[in-house]
Design a protein around this motif. Sequence first.
Motif, PDB file in Angstrom:
ATOM      1  N   LEU A 110       0.832  -1.197   0.000  1.00 49.66           N
ATOM      2  CA  LEU A 110       0.000   0.000   0.000  1.00 49.66           C
ATOM      3  C   LEU A 110       0.874   1.257   0.000  1.00 49.66           C
ATOM      4  O   LEU A 110       0.592   2.217  -0.732  1.00 49.66           O
ATOM      5  CB  LEU A 110      -0.918  -0.002   1.220  1.00 49.66           C
ATOM      6  CG  LEU A 110      -1.885   1.195   1.320  1.00 49.66           C
ATOM      7  CD1 LEU A 110      -2.896   1.147   0.182  1.00 49.66           C
ATOM      8  CD2 LEU A 110      -2.610   1.194   2.662  1.00 49.66           C
ATOM      9  N   GLY A 111       1.921   1.252   0.821  1.00 50.31           N
ATOM     10  CA  GLY A 111       2.807   2.409   0.844  1.00 50.31           C
ATOM     11  C   GLY A 111       3.474   2.654  -0.498  1.00 50.31           C
ATOM     12  O   GLY A 111       3.621   3.802  -0.943  1.00 50.31           O
TER      13      GLY A 111
ATOM     14  N   ASP B  86       2.274   1.797  -3.449  1.00 49.47           N
ATOM     15  CA  ASP B  86       1.270   2.289  -4.396  1.00 49.47           C
ATOM     16  C   ASP B  86       0.987   3.770  -4.182  1.00 49.47           C
ATOM     17  O   ASP B  86       0.859   4.534  -5.152  1.00 49.47           O
ATOM     18  CB  ASP B  86      -0.024   1.485  -4.263  1.00 49.47           C
ATOM     19  CG  ASP B  86       0.069   0.113  -4.904  1.00 49.47           C
ATOM     20  OD1 ASP B  86       0.879  -0.047  -5.827  1.00 49.47           O
ATOM     21  OD2 ASP B  86      -0.651  -0.800  -4.462  1.00 49.47           O
ATOM     22  N   PHE B  87       0.887   4.181  -2.924  1.00 44.67           N
ATOM     23  CA  PHE B  87       0.632   5.592  -2.649  1.00 44.67           C
ATOM     24  C   PHE B  87       1.817   6.454  -3.063  1.00 44.67           C
ATOM     25  O   PHE B  87       1.641   7.561  -3.575  1.00 44.67           O
ATOM     26  CB  PHE B  87       0.319   5.779  -1.164  1.00 44.67           C
ATOM     27  CG  PHE B  87      -1.126   5.579  -0.825  1.00 44.67           C
ATOM     28  CD1 PHE B  87      -1.810   4.469  -1.290  1.00 44.67           C
ATOM     29  CD2 PHE B  87      -1.815   6.486  -0.047  1.00 44.67           C
ATOM     30  CE1 PHE B  87      -3.143   4.263  -0.990  1.00 44.67           C
ATOM     31  CE2 PHE B  87      -3.149   6.303   0.270  1.00 44.67           C
ATOM     32  CZ  PHE B  87      -3.822   5.182  -0.208  1.00 44.67           C
ATOM     33  N   THR B  88       3.009   5.965  -2.849  1.00 45.87           N
ATOM     34  CA  THR B  88       4.198   6.720  -3.243  1.00 45.87           C
ATOM     35  C   THR B  88       4.305   6.834  -4.759  1.00 45.87           C
ATOM     36  O   THR B  88       4.812   7.838  -5.282  1.00 45.87           O
ATOM     37  CB  THR B  88       5.455   6.042  -2.675  1.00 45.87           C
ATOM     38  OG1 THR B  88       5.323   5.897  -1.263  1.00 45.87           O
ATOM     39  CG2 THR B  88       6.697   6.867  -2.977  1.00 45.87           C
ATOM     40  N   ALA B  89       3.810   5.826  -5.475  1.00 50.33           N
ATOM     41  CA  ALA B  89       3.898   5.826  -6.938  1.00 50.33           C
ATOM     42  C   ALA B  89       2.846   6.716  -7.601  1.00 50.33           C
ATOM     43  O   ALA B  89       2.918   6.941  -8.813  1.00 50.33           O
ATOM     44  CB  ALA B  89       3.750   4.397  -7.458  1.00 50.33           C
TER      45      ALA B  89
ATOM     46  N   GLY C   6       1.381  12.555   3.884  1.00 50.53           N
ATOM     47  CA  GLY C   6       2.281  12.101   4.941  1.00 50.53           C
ATOM     48  C   GLY C   6       3.447  11.293   4.401  1.00 50.53           C
ATOM     49  O   GLY C   6       4.582  11.420   4.888  1.00 50.53           O
ATOM     50  N   LEU C   7       3.173  10.442   3.408  1.00 52.59           N
ATOM     51  CA  LEU C   7       4.246   9.641   2.831  1.00 52.59           C
ATOM     52  C   LEU C   7       5.236  10.494   2.042  1.00 52.59           C
ATOM     53  O   LEU C   7       6.411  10.118   1.902  1.00 52.59           O
ATOM     54  CB  LEU C   7       3.657   8.551   1.924  1.00 52.59           C
ATOM     55  CG  LEU C   7       2.925   7.408   2.638  1.00 52.59           C
ATOM     56  CD1 LEU C   7       2.305   6.455   1.628  1.00 52.59           C
ATOM     57  CD2 LEU C   7       3.867   6.659   3.564  1.00 52.59           C
TER      58      LEU C   7
ATOM     59  N   GLU D 252       4.096   0.445  10.791  1.00 53.04           N
ATOM     60  CA  GLU D 252       4.261   1.525  11.750  1.00 53.04           C
ATOM     61  C   GLU D 252       4.171   2.887  11.080  1.00 53.04           C
ATOM     62  O   GLU D 252       3.577   3.822  11.626  1.00 53.04           O
ATOM     63  CB  GLU D 252       5.601   1.374  12.468  1.00 53.04           C
ATOM     64  CG  GLU D 252       5.689   0.132  13.355  1.00 53.04           C
ATOM     65  CD  GLU D 252       7.011   0.065  14.094  1.00 53.04           C
ATOM     66  OE1 GLU D 252       7.817   1.009  13.921  1.00 53.04           O
ATOM     67  OE2 GLU D 252       7.225  -0.909  14.828  1.00 53.04           O
ATOM     68  N   ALA D 253       4.726   3.001   9.895  1.00 51.36           N
ATOM     69  CA  ALA D 253       4.700   4.287   9.203  1.00 51.36           C
ATOM     70  C   ALA D 253       3.278   4.696   8.828  1.00 51.36           C
ATOM     71  O   ALA D 253       2.862   5.842   9.061  1.00 51.36           O
ATOM     72  CB  ALA D 253       5.575   4.218   7.956  1.00 51.36           C
ATOM     73  N   LEU D 254       2.499   3.774   8.273  1.00 54.02           N
ATOM     74  CA  LEU D 254       1.141   4.111   7.849  1.00 54.02           C
ATOM     75  C   LEU D 254       0.224   4.393   9.032  1.00 54.02           C
ATOM     76  O   LEU D 254      -0.569   5.340   9.010  1.00 54.02           O
ATOM     77  CB  LEU D 254       0.569   2.986   6.987  1.00 54.02           C
ATOM     78  CG  LEU D 254       1.190   2.826   5.594  1.00 54.02           C
ATOM     79  CD1 LEU D 254       0.602   1.628   4.884  1.00 54.02           C
ATOM     80  CD2 LEU D 254       0.975   4.079   4.756  1.00 54.02           C
ATOM     81  N   ILE D 255       0.319   3.593  10.077  1.00 50.42           N
ATOM     82  CA  ILE D 255      -0.527   3.814  11.248  1.00 50.42           C
ATOM     83  C   ILE D 255      -0.129   5.106  11.948  1.00 50.42           C
ATOM     84  O   ILE D 255      -0.984   5.806  12.518  1.00 50.42           O
ATOM     85  CB  ILE D 255      -0.452   2.609  12.194  1.00 50.42           C
ATOM     86  CG1 ILE D 255      -1.060   1.371  11.507  1.00 50.42           C
ATOM     87  CG2 ILE D 255      -1.185   2.884  13.505  1.00 50.42           C
ATOM     88  CD1 ILE D 255      -1.004   0.107  12.348  1.00 50.42           C
TER      89      ILE D 255
END
Length: 395
Positions: free
Chosen positions: A72-73, A75-78, A109-110, A120-123
């Motif tokens: 998920l992280g 995909d959001f970064t892309a 945030g990302l 931990e980063a996403l939460i």
Amino acid sequence: MERADRRRELVGWLLVAPSLLFMAFFFAVPIGAFLLRSVDNTDLVGAMPRTMAEIGGWNGQDLPDESLFMALGEDFTALPDITAAASLGRRLNHNLTGYRSLVMRTFTGLRRHEGPLGREALIAIDKRWSDPAHWRVIQQERSWLTPLYLLASLDLERGPEGIRTIPPERRLFVDLLVRTAWISIAVTLLCLVLGFPLAYVMASSGPRLSSWMLVLVLLPFWTSLLVRTTAWIVLLQRNGLVNQVLERLGLIDAPLTLIYNRLGVYIAMTHVLLPFLVLPLYSVMKGVGGDLTRAAAGLGAPPSTVFRRVYLPQVMPGIIAGCSLVFVLALGYYITPALVGGPRDQMIAHFIAYFTSTSVNWGMAASLAGILLLMVVVLYAALARLVGLDRLKAR
């Protein structure tokens, strides 16, 4: 002779080929592409390819493992920019309210985050990622096709236990479909009650009077629909001509509310659609001879029996053609209810326009349009079974 027949048939197909190609490319294909939006989910799946590939193995109950958070992280970064993130959030917000803010907050945030893109980063960015309900939304939408919009158009949704009815305070579209069908039926009946005697008088009159009456029936076609609807606003308002005439005749003591309600919709739509019933009915009545009715009357049948048993069956194809035409046109009416109706008198076309231009929810617009098209197909199938497909095509 066979070669000549084949040659004539080939020439006929060549003559109609341009029209068929035009209808296919500029009518059938665009409508089909638009209706496909009601089940299309390629934008969502294409925006989250890694997450969609990983989430299929999740049990849907516990918090996902680290690999799914990482996917998920990534995909959001892309995502290319904030516009793409807003589009993704708006799409997921159709499933669960608040998802748009979750996506936007995670995306921004990302962009500022440094380090591994894990749980931990996403939460830490948003605690809602620790709620399995938000992950179940993504899991439900991992297919290239989605029933979301079709279910929503019928006031249904997918829950953990399967398809269910949405809460009463959120139900809208079933009542809207019933309202659209009821208004269309009522307008069709009003047009039949007013149009049948008019068409009969036109068909029974002499050529001169019949021609003048035909001109009067065709006259509304020479005026814009918007102008005709606006004219009814002037006539039916509290200080309009209708209320003034009724007050001067002593029939009412105070002005009646004739507009911005269901009554105004019935009056204006009946006026606009009445010629669509009169013309096909008049064409059928004009071809009905009087020999059978005179023979029935000569054999002692009363006028009511002559009308019911002899005349009415002969003009029934015209009644069916006119009523079906009025009903189909009334189903898709937008301008007249929007101008002379109230908030509870709007029909399905109003919401199709809203989802197309205001909320930019093409899936819901396509779904409602598909249901409207299905109602027309069901009507055509019922008429084909009632009067026969050959006679229906002939009309």
